[in-house]
Design a protein around this motif. Sequence first.
Motif, PDB file in Angstrom:
ATOM      1  N   UNK A 119      57.521  60.132  78.937  1.00  0.00           N
ATOM      2  CA  UNK A 119      57.011  59.975  80.300  1.00  0.00           C
ATOM      3  C   UNK A 119      57.125  61.281  81.083  1.00  0.00           C
ATOM      4  N   UNK A 120      58.271  61.948  80.975  1.00  0.00           N
ATOM      5  CA  UNK A 120      58.471  63.209  81.691  1.00  0.00           C
ATOM      6  C   UNK A 120      57.503  64.279  81.194  1.00  0.00           C
ATOM      7  N   UNK A 121      57.300  64.319  79.891  1.00  0.00           N
ATOM      8  CA  UNK A 121      56.386  65.300  79.315  1.00  0.00           C
ATOM      9  C   UNK A 121      54.963  65.065  79.811  1.00  0.00           C
ATOM     10  N   UNK A 122      54.558  63.803  79.877  1.00  0.00           N
ATOM     11  CA  UNK A 122      53.208  63.489  80.347  1.00  0.00           C
ATOM     12  C   UNK A 122      53.029  63.860  81.815  1.00  0.00           C
ATOM     13  N   UNK A 123      54.051  63.634  82.609  1.00  0.00           N
ATOM     14  CA  UNK A 123      53.977  63.995  84.028  1.00  0.00           C
ATOM     15  C   UNK A 123      53.775  65.497  84.201  1.00  0.00           C
ATOM     16  N   UNK A 124      54.450  66.282  83.371  1.00  0.00           N
ATOM     17  CA  UNK A 124      54.303  67.737  83.448  1.00  0.00           C
ATOM     18  C   UNK A 124      52.928  68.185  82.956  1.00  0.00           C
ATOM     19  N   UNK A 125      52.438  67.552  81.901  1.00  0.00           N
ATOM     20  CA  UNK A 125      51.091  67.865  81.405  1.00  0.00           C
ATOM     21  C   UNK A 125      50.057  67.577  82.490  1.00  0.00           C
ATOM     22  N   UNK A 126      50.205  66.432  83.149  1.00  0.00           N
ATOM     23  CA  UNK A 126      49.280  66.068  84.225  1.00  0.00           C
ATOM     24  C   UNK A 126      49.365  67.055  85.383  1.00  0.00           C
ATOM     25  N   UNK A 127      50.586  67.428  85.728  1.00  0.00           N
ATOM     26  CA  UNK A 127      50.784  68.358  86.838  1.00  0.00           C
ATOM     27  C   UNK A 127      50.169  69.718  86.530  1.00  0.00           C
ATOM     28  N   UNK A 128      50.313  70.163  85.294  1.00  0.00           N
ATOM     29  CA  UNK A 128      49.763  71.468  84.922  1.00  0.00           C
ATOM     30  C   UNK A 128      48.242  71.474  84.987  1.00  0.00           C
ATOM     31  N   UNK A 129      47.616  70.355  84.674  1.00  0.00           N
ATOM     32  CA  UNK A 129      46.149  70.285  84.736  1.00  0.00           C
ATOM     33  C   UNK A 129      45.627  70.536  86.145  1.00  0.00           C
ATOM     34  N   UNK A 130      46.438  70.241  87.137  1.00  0.00           N
ATOM     35  CA  UNK A 130      46.006  70.369  88.524  1.00  0.00           C
ATOM     36  C   UNK A 130      46.156  71.793  89.056  1.00  0.00           C
ATOM     37  N   UNK A 131      46.781  72.666  88.275  1.00  0.00           N
ATOM     38  CA  UNK A 131      46.935  74.066  88.686  1.00  0.00           C
ATOM     39  C   UNK A 131      45.645  74.816  88.354  1.00  0.00           C
ATOM     40  N   UNK A 132      45.121  75.607  89.279  1.00  0.00           N
ATOM     41  CA  UNK A 132      43.830  76.286  89.065  1.00  0.00           C
ATOM     42  C   UNK A 132      43.879  77.446  88.072  1.00  0.00           C
ATOM     43  N   UNK A 133      44.365  77.181  86.874  1.00  0.00           N
ATOM     44  CA  UNK A 133      44.294  78.142  85.778  1.00  0.00           C
ATOM     45  C   UNK A 133      43.475  77.456  84.694  1.00  0.00           C
ATOM     46  N   UNK A 134      42.204  77.815  84.615  1.00  0.00           N
ATOM     47  CA  UNK A 134      41.267  77.056  83.793  1.00  0.00           C
ATOM     48  C   UNK A 134      41.005  77.709  82.442  1.00  0.00           C
ATOM     49  N   UNK A 135      40.601  76.866  81.508  1.00  0.00           N
ATOM     50  CA  UNK A 135      40.111  77.374  80.238  1.00  0.00           C
ATOM     51  C   UNK A 135      38.766  78.065  80.470  1.00  0.00           C
ATOM     52  N   UNK A 136      38.394  78.934  79.550  1.00  0.00           N
ATOM     53  CA  UNK A 136      37.093  79.596  79.637  1.00  0.00           C
ATOM     54  C   UNK A 136      36.124  78.820  78.749  1.00  0.00           C
ATOM     55  N   UNK A 137      35.120  78.229  79.362  1.00  0.00           N
ATOM     56  CA  UNK A 137      34.247  77.292  78.659  1.00  0.00           C
ATOM     57  C   UNK A 137      33.539  77.923  77.462  1.00  0.00           C
ATOM     58  N   UNK A 138      33.087  79.156  77.609  1.00  0.00           N
ATOM     59  CA  UNK A 138      32.351  79.793  76.514  1.00  0.00           C
ATOM     60  C   UNK A 138      33.244  79.953  75.285  1.00  0.00           C
ATOM     61  N   UNK A 139      34.536  80.214  75.516  1.00  0.00           N
ATOM     62  CA  UNK A 139      35.467  80.328  74.391  1.00  0.00           C
ATOM     63  C   UNK A 139      35.650  78.972  73.724  1.00  0.00           C
ATOM     64  N   UNK A 140      35.708  77.922  74.542  1.00  0.00           N
ATOM     65  CA  UNK A 140      35.837  76.570  73.981  1.00  0.00           C
ATOM     66  C   UNK A 140      34.642  76.237  73.092  1.00  0.00           C
ATOM     67  N   UNK A 141      33.448  76.572  73.550  1.00  0.00           N
ATOM     68  CA  UNK A 141      32.251  76.281  72.763  1.00  0.00           C
ATOM     69  C   UNK A 141      32.264  77.028  71.429  1.00  0.00           C
ATOM     70  N   UNK A 142      32.745  78.263  71.473  1.00  0.00           N
ATOM     71  CA  UNK A 142      32.741  79.094  70.272  1.00  0.00           C
ATOM     72  C   UNK A 142      33.870  78.739  69.304  1.00  0.00           C
TER      73      UNK A 142
END
Length: 285
Positions: A249-272
């Motif tokens: 539960x604690x790990x999931x809460x931290x994962x969720x919290x991190x998603x809300x921080x504006x440090x995003x993946x780069x979409x073009x890298x994901x596609x490649x």
Amino acid sequence: MINSQIISNRQNENLLLKIQYASRRYFNSAEKVNYVSWLLCIVSAIMIFVPDSASKFISLGIPALLEALAFITAYVFNNKLKNAASLRNYFDSYVLMIGEDSYTDISKQKLREIALTAYNKHKKEADIHIHNTGRDKPPGVRNWYEFKNTVADLQAQFECQKQNIWWNKKMVKNRMIILPIILFILVSFFVAMFVLFKSDALSIIVCAIGIILKVIERIIEHYSYHKISIKIEAIQNHAERELTDETVKELQELINERREIPVLEINIIHKLKAKQYSSSYEETT
């Protein structure tokens, strides 16, 4: 009771696939808006080179307008990021059965409306993503979590969390290396130019306030991201030795919290890299 088969079934329910697509759509859209916001701030800062002989409308009015537009795009970015993270977090809560009861009927209805609006607006693209897996081109959202072996209970939930953490580390590492270098170059360049070309304090403030605030904002966000990532890694290591309900539960809460921080993946890298990374994770576990 939960196991890998239940997770596989729940994640591929029609509504959940639409939620995942909408989340990805919002994340990618937020990334584009963020680039526009940065561009506006950079162009505004470049206006510092406008000669002092130019009219105030050009030397001050245009930068002020660009800063205002940058502020608006930053607001749009935050809204898109909020929707993206909220949808992804709800997906995990439902699929992994972690914290699902924390959502009220009203909040679930709102998230479903957001997802269905995005799906209906981009139905042709959405259907491709919903049909495809991460190994296809373009990478889709079907079979989001994959299992080599059948696992149950906490081990099933923890395996999905490990996949989240592994993918996040892969996708963000390039940005985490490149961004500080870019920020340092930008700050050094503009500080030098301000000193050499401008003595008017008002012009400096109007032209540079946007990029200065953005640099400070990004430094704070990356620090927060790094700090929470250390916590996630520590809890993951602990869970490898002793897995409990509280740890998951604690790990999931931290994962969720991190998603809300504006440090995003780069979409073009994901596609490649999506297909390569999917195979790579399977080979290393």
